[in-house]
Design a protein around this motif. Structure first.
Motif, PDB file in Angstrom:
ATOM      1  N   LEU A   1      10.742   3.666   1.498  1.00 26.91           N
ATOM      2  CA  LEU A   1      11.622   4.530   0.703  1.00 26.91           C
ATOM      3  C   LEU A   1      11.933   5.847   1.405  1.00 26.91           C
ATOM      4  O   LEU A   1      12.676   6.669   0.859  1.00 26.91           O
ATOM      5  N   ASP A   2      11.361   6.054   2.601  1.00 25.44           N
ATOM      6  CA  ASP A   2      11.536   7.310   3.324  1.00 25.44           C
ATOM      7  C   ASP A   2      11.179   8.479   2.406  1.00 25.44           C
ATOM      8  O   ASP A   2      11.916   9.454   2.274  1.00 25.44           O
ATOM      9  N   MET A   3      10.007   8.362   1.782  1.00 22.26           N
ATOM     10  CA  MET A   3       9.539   9.341   0.804  1.00 22.26           C
ATOM     11  C   MET A   3       8.211   9.907   1.295  1.00 22.26           C
ATOM     12  O   MET A   3       7.370   9.151   1.805  1.00 22.26           O
ATOM     13  N   PRO A   4       7.995  11.207   1.207  1.00 28.63           N
ATOM     14  CA  PRO A   4       6.718  11.778   1.646  1.00 28.63           C
ATOM     15  C   PRO A   4       5.538  11.101   0.970  1.00 28.63           C
ATOM     16  O   PRO A   4       5.599  10.763  -0.219  1.00 28.63           O
ATOM     17  N   ALA A   5       4.466  10.917   1.719  1.00 25.65           N
ATOM     18  CA  ALA A   5       3.287  10.238   1.179  1.00 25.65           C
ATOM     19  C   ALA A   5       2.730  10.961  -0.045  1.00 25.65           C
ATOM     20  O   ALA A   5       2.257  10.328  -0.991  1.00 25.65           O
ATOM     21  N   SER A   6       2.799  12.289  -0.027  1.00 20.94           N
ATOM     22  CA  SER A   6       2.290  13.054  -1.172  1.00 20.94           C
ATOM     23  C   SER A   6       3.095  12.765  -2.434  1.00 20.94           C
ATOM     24  O   SER A   6       2.537  12.655  -3.533  1.00 20.94           O
ATOM     25  N   SER A   7       4.419  12.627  -2.285  1.00 22.86           N
ATOM     26  CA  SER A   7       5.269  12.310  -3.438  1.00 22.86           C
ATOM     27  C   SER A   7       4.991  10.911  -3.961  1.00 22.86           C
ATOM     28  O   SER A   7       4.967  10.676  -5.175  1.00 22.86           O
ATOM     29  N   VAL A   8       4.795   9.968  -3.033  1.00 24.43           N
ATOM     30  CA  VAL A   8       4.463   8.600  -3.442  1.00 24.43           C
ATOM     31  C   VAL A   8       3.174   8.592  -4.249  1.00 24.43           C
ATOM     32  O   VAL A   8       3.085   7.953  -5.303  1.00 24.43           O
ATOM     33  N   THR A   9       2.169   9.314  -3.786  1.00 24.90           N
ATOM     34  CA  THR A   9       0.874   9.363  -4.468  1.00 24.90           C
ATOM     35  C   THR A   9       1.019   9.886  -5.889  1.00 24.90           C
ATOM     36  O   THR A   9       0.474   9.310  -6.841  1.00 24.90           O
ATOM     37  N   VAL A  10       1.763  10.976  -6.059  1.00 22.02           N
ATOM     38  CA  VAL A  10       1.957  11.578  -7.385  1.00 22.02           C
ATOM     39  C   VAL A  10       2.711  10.627  -8.301  1.00 22.02           C
ATOM     40  O   VAL A  10       2.324  10.413  -9.465  1.00 22.02           O
ATOM     41  N   ASN A  11       3.781  10.017  -7.798  1.00 18.12           N
ATOM     42  CA  ASN A  11       4.597   9.133  -8.629  1.00 18.12           C
ATOM     43  C   ASN A  11       3.873   7.844  -8.986  1.00 18.12           C
ATOM     44  O   ASN A  11       4.007   7.326 -10.100  1.00 18.12           O
ATOM     45  N   VAL A  12       3.096   7.320  -8.041  1.00 14.33           N
ATOM     46  CA  VAL A  12       2.310   6.119  -8.326  1.00 14.33           C
ATOM     47  C   VAL A  12       1.292   6.401  -9.422  1.00 14.33           C
ATOM     48  O   VAL A  12       1.068   5.575 -10.319  1.00 14.33           O
ATOM     49  N   LYS A  13       0.677   7.566  -9.388  1.00 13.77           N
ATOM     50  CA  LYS A  13      -0.307   7.925 -10.411  1.00 13.77           C
ATOM     51  C   LYS A  13       0.334   7.959 -11.794  1.00 13.77           C
ATOM     52  O   LYS A  13      -0.243   7.472 -12.774  1.00 13.77           O
ATOM     53  N   LYS A  14       1.546   8.515 -11.915  1.00 15.67           N
ATOM     54  CA  LYS A  14       2.235   8.576 -13.209  1.00 15.67           C
ATOM     55  C   LYS A  14       2.589   7.181 -13.710  1.00 15.67           C
ATOM     56  O   LYS A  14       2.473   6.877 -14.903  1.00 15.67           O
ATOM     57  N   LEU A  15       3.023   6.315 -12.800  1.00 14.06           N
ATOM     58  CA  LEU A  15       3.350   4.938 -13.188  1.00 14.06           C
ATOM     59  C   LEU A  15       2.091   4.175 -13.597  1.00 14.06           C
ATOM     60  O   LEU A  15       2.121   3.368 -14.542  1.00 14.06           O
ATOM     61  N   GLU A  16       0.994   4.459 -12.900  1.00 13.45           N
ATOM     62  CA  GLU A  16      -0.269   3.796 -13.232  1.00 13.45           C
ATOM     63  C   GLU A  16      -0.766   4.247 -14.601  1.00 13.45           C
ATOM     64  O   GLU A  16      -1.232   3.425 -15.408  1.00 13.45           O
ATOM     65  N   GLU A  17      -0.662   5.529 -14.896  1.00 16.96           N
ATOM     66  CA  GLU A  17      -1.099   6.058 -16.192  1.00 16.96           C
ATOM     67  C   GLU A  17      -0.285   5.475 -17.341  1.00 16.96           C
ATOM     68  O   GLU A  17      -0.796   5.327 -18.462  1.00 16.96           O
ATOM     69  N   ALA A  18       0.973   5.124 -17.068  1.00 20.89           N
ATOM     70  CA  ALA A  18       1.837   4.539 -18.096  1.00 20.89           C
ATOM     71  C   ALA A  18       1.650   3.031 -18.197  1.00 20.89           C
ATOM     72  O   ALA A  18       2.263   2.389 -19.060  1.00 20.89           O
ATOM     73  N   GLY A  19       0.814   2.461 -17.332  1.00 25.22           N
ATOM     74  CA  GLY A  19       0.576   1.029 -17.365  1.00 25.22           C
ATOM     75  C   GLY A  19       1.667   0.197 -16.724  1.00 25.22           C
ATOM     76  O   GLY A  19       1.708  -1.026 -16.893  1.00 25.22           O
ATOM     77  N   LEU A  20       2.548   0.843 -15.935  1.00 25.43           N
ATOM     78  CA  LEU A  20       3.682   0.122 -15.333  1.00 25.43           C
ATOM     79  C   LEU A  20       3.334  -0.472 -13.970  1.00 25.43           C
ATOM     80  O   LEU A  20       4.044  -1.361 -13.497  1.00 25.43           O
TER      81      LEU A  20
ATOM     82  N   ASN B   1       0.838  -1.191   0.000  1.00 24.37           N
ATOM     83  CA  ASN B   1       0.000   0.000   0.000  1.00 24.37           C
ATOM     84  C   ASN B   1       0.881   1.252   0.000  1.00 24.37           C
ATOM     85  O   ASN B   1       2.106   1.182   0.158  1.00 24.37           O
ATOM     86  N   LEU B   2       0.242   2.403  -0.184  1.00 22.77           N
ATOM     87  CA  LEU B   2       0.997   3.650  -0.328  1.00 22.77           C
ATOM     88  C   LEU B   2       1.802   3.985   0.921  1.00 22.77           C
ATOM     89  O   LEU B   2       2.948   4.462   0.823  1.00 22.77           O
ATOM     90  N   ASN B   3       1.235   3.730   2.093  1.00 23.21           N
ATOM     91  CA  ASN B   3       1.954   4.039   3.335  1.00 23.21           C
ATOM     92  C   ASN B   3       3.210   3.184   3.480  1.00 23.21           C
ATOM     93  O   ASN B   3       4.254   3.678   3.924  1.00 23.21           O
ATOM     94  N   LYS B   4       3.102   1.924   3.115  1.00 24.44           N
ATOM     95  CA  LYS B   4       4.257   1.034   3.217  1.00 24.44           C
ATOM     96  C   LYS B   4       5.370   1.462   2.263  1.00 24.44           C
ATOM     97  O   LYS B   4       6.559   1.437   2.607  1.00 24.44           O
ATOM     98  N   ILE B   5       4.991   1.864   1.058  1.00 29.25           N
ATOM     99  CA  ILE B   5       5.986   2.358   0.100  1.00 29.25           C
ATOM    100  C   ILE B   5       6.669   3.598   0.656  1.00 29.25           C
ATOM    101  O   ILE B   5       7.894   3.748   0.576  1.00 29.25           O
ATOM    102  N   SER B   6       5.866   4.500   1.220  1.00 29.49           N
ATOM    103  CA  SER B   6       6.403   5.736   1.788  1.00 29.49           C
ATOM    104  C   SER B   6       7.401   5.434   2.903  1.00 29.49           C
ATOM    105  O   SER B   6       8.487   6.039   2.962  1.00 29.49           O
ATOM    106  N   GLU B   7       7.053   4.496   3.780  1.00 30.78           N
ATOM    107  CA  GLU B   7       7.947   4.139   4.886  1.00 30.78           C
ATOM    108  C   GLU B   7       9.225   3.493   4.390  1.00 30.78           C
ATOM    109  O   GLU B   7      10.329   3.826   4.852  1.00 30.78           O
TER     110      GLU B   7
END
Length: 310
Positions: free
Chosen positions: A47-66, A39-45
Motif C-alpha cells: 500500500l506504500d504506507m508507513p509501517a507506523s500507520s499500518v500498525t495503528v490502523n491494524v490495531k483499530k481494525l482488530e479492536e473492531a473484530g474486522l 504480515n505488517l511489512n508486506k501490507i506496508s509495501e
C-alpha cells in the motif's frame, strides 16, 4: 451475500465498527487482505504506507473484530500476520425488525452440546464459572455439566456434534459453511505448536487445516476473570465451506469433496466431527471456544445457502 457475514445489532458494536471503517487507509487494508494472510511489512509495501500507520490502523481494525492477528516465527524473529475475518457486513439498527429473505439457514451449536467423543489427555472442559470435572481425565466429558462448556480441549481424538437438518421443504443446498474459533493444544500454551485439524461432515472428510499454534500471549477478549493468564487464551476463526466445486478453508480449496458427497438431503440431521487423525503429521491437539471464551462471540455455526426447486 457471500463469504463470512458480520451481523451487528448492538449499538456499541455498530459504533465501534463504523468508526473503524471511517478511514480510506483502513478500507485499503481490508481490501488488501481479501482471501489472504499478510504480515505488517508486506501490507506496508503493497500500500506504500508507513509501517507506523499500518500498525495503528491494524490495531483499530482488530479492536473492531474486522481482522484477526497472530504471531508466527519469521527470518528475523516473530512476525505479526493479519487476516480479514469477514467478507460482508449486515447492520440492524435499533428498533428495526429485519426479515431478509436471504435463502439462508443458520444454526448455532454450543460447544458443550456434543453427541459423541473420543479424546485423550491433555484434555478438559471449562465453563464460564470454572473447570468441569477433573483435568486430563476423559471421563470429565461425560459429566452432565458438559453442556455448559465454553472451552474444551484434547490432545488426540475427536468430538462430534449433531445439527438438525432445517433445510426448508422443496429446496436444495448450494453451499454449506461451518465456522468456529479453534487452535492447537499445548501444555499451558505455545504459539509455535502446529496441529492438523480435520473436519468430517456426515462422516465424509472434507479437509484439514494446520493450526499454527496454541495462542496465549494476548489474553482472550471474552475470557472470564477466573481464567489464568498462563493458559490458552484465544483461537483463530476458521471457516470450512463445501459447494458443487469442492471444499475450502477460508476460500482456499483443500479437497475435491462436493455437496453431493455429503448426502445432506438423505437425513433429518447433519453430523459434524472435529478431530486429529491418528496418522496426522502434526498431532498438536485442539482447543475449541464457545461464545464466552476467546476473541469471537460465537459457538459453532453451521449455515446452509439454498435455492428453491422449480
Amino acid at each position: 451475500m457471500k463469504g463470512k457475514v458480520l451481523k451487528i445489532k448492538n449499538n456499541k458494536s455498530i459504533i465501534k465498527v463504523m468508526k473503524a471503517l471511517a478511514s480510506e487507509s483502513r478500507m485499503k487494508i481490508l481490501e488488501t487482505l481479501n482471501n489472504k494472510e499478510m504480515n505488517l511489512n508486506k501490507i506496508s509495501e503493497q500500500l506504500d504506507m508507513p509501517a507506523s500507520s499500518v500498525t495503528v490502523n491494524v490495531k483499530k481494525l482488530e479492536e473492531a473484530g474486522l481482522i484477526e492477528t497472530n504471531y508466527q516465527p519469521g527470518d528475523r524473529g516473530s512476525q505479526k500476520l493479519c487476516r480479514r475475518t469477514y467478507d460482508s457486513l449486515l447492520l440492524e439498527f435499533p428498533g428495526a425488525n429485519m426479515n431478509f429473505d436471504m435463502n439462508l439457514v443458520e444454526m448455532s451449536m454450543p460447544i458443550g452440546n456434543y453427541k459423541d467423543f473420543a479424546v485423550q489427555p491433555t484434555c478438559g472442559l471449562a465453563s464460564e464459572e470454572g473447570y468441569i470435572g477433573i483435568l486430563d481425565d476423559e471421563q470429565s466429558f461425560l459429566e452432565p455439566e458438559h453442556i455448559y462448556a465454553q472451552l474444551l480441549w484434547f490432545k488426540q481424538g475427536h468430538i462430534k456434534y449433531r445439527f438438525p437438518n432445517n433445510l426448508p421443504a422443496n429446496t436444495y443446498v448450494n453451499e454449506l459453511e461451518l465456522s468456529m474459533e479453534i487452535c492447537s493444544e499445548a501444555p499451558h500454551y505455545n504459539e509455535d505448536w502446529p496441529s492438523d485439524v480435520t473436519v468430517w461432515i456426515n462422516d465424509v472428510e472434507i479437509g484439514t487445516w494446520t493450526s499454527p499454534g496454541d495462542f496465549g500471549e494476548q489474553r482472550g477478549k471474552l475470557n472470564p476473570e477466573w481464567w489464568n493468564n498462563d493458559q490458552t487464551q484465544h483461537g483463530l476463526l476458521k471457516m470450512w465451506t463445501v459447494n458443487d466445486d469442492g471444499a475450502y478453508i477460508d476460500g482456499k480449496q483443500i479437497s475435491k469433496k462436493t455437496l453431493s458427497d455429503l448426502n445432506i438431503s438423505d437425513s433429518n440431521f447433519i453430523d459434524v466431527k472435529i478431530g486429529i487423525k491418528e496418522e496426522a503429521r502434526n498431532i498438536g491437539g485442539i482447543n475449541l471456544f464457545g461464545h464466552k471464551f476467546g476473541n469471537y462471540e460465537q459457538d459453532i455455526i453451521l449455515r446452509f445457502k439454498y435455492n428453491h426447486r422449480e
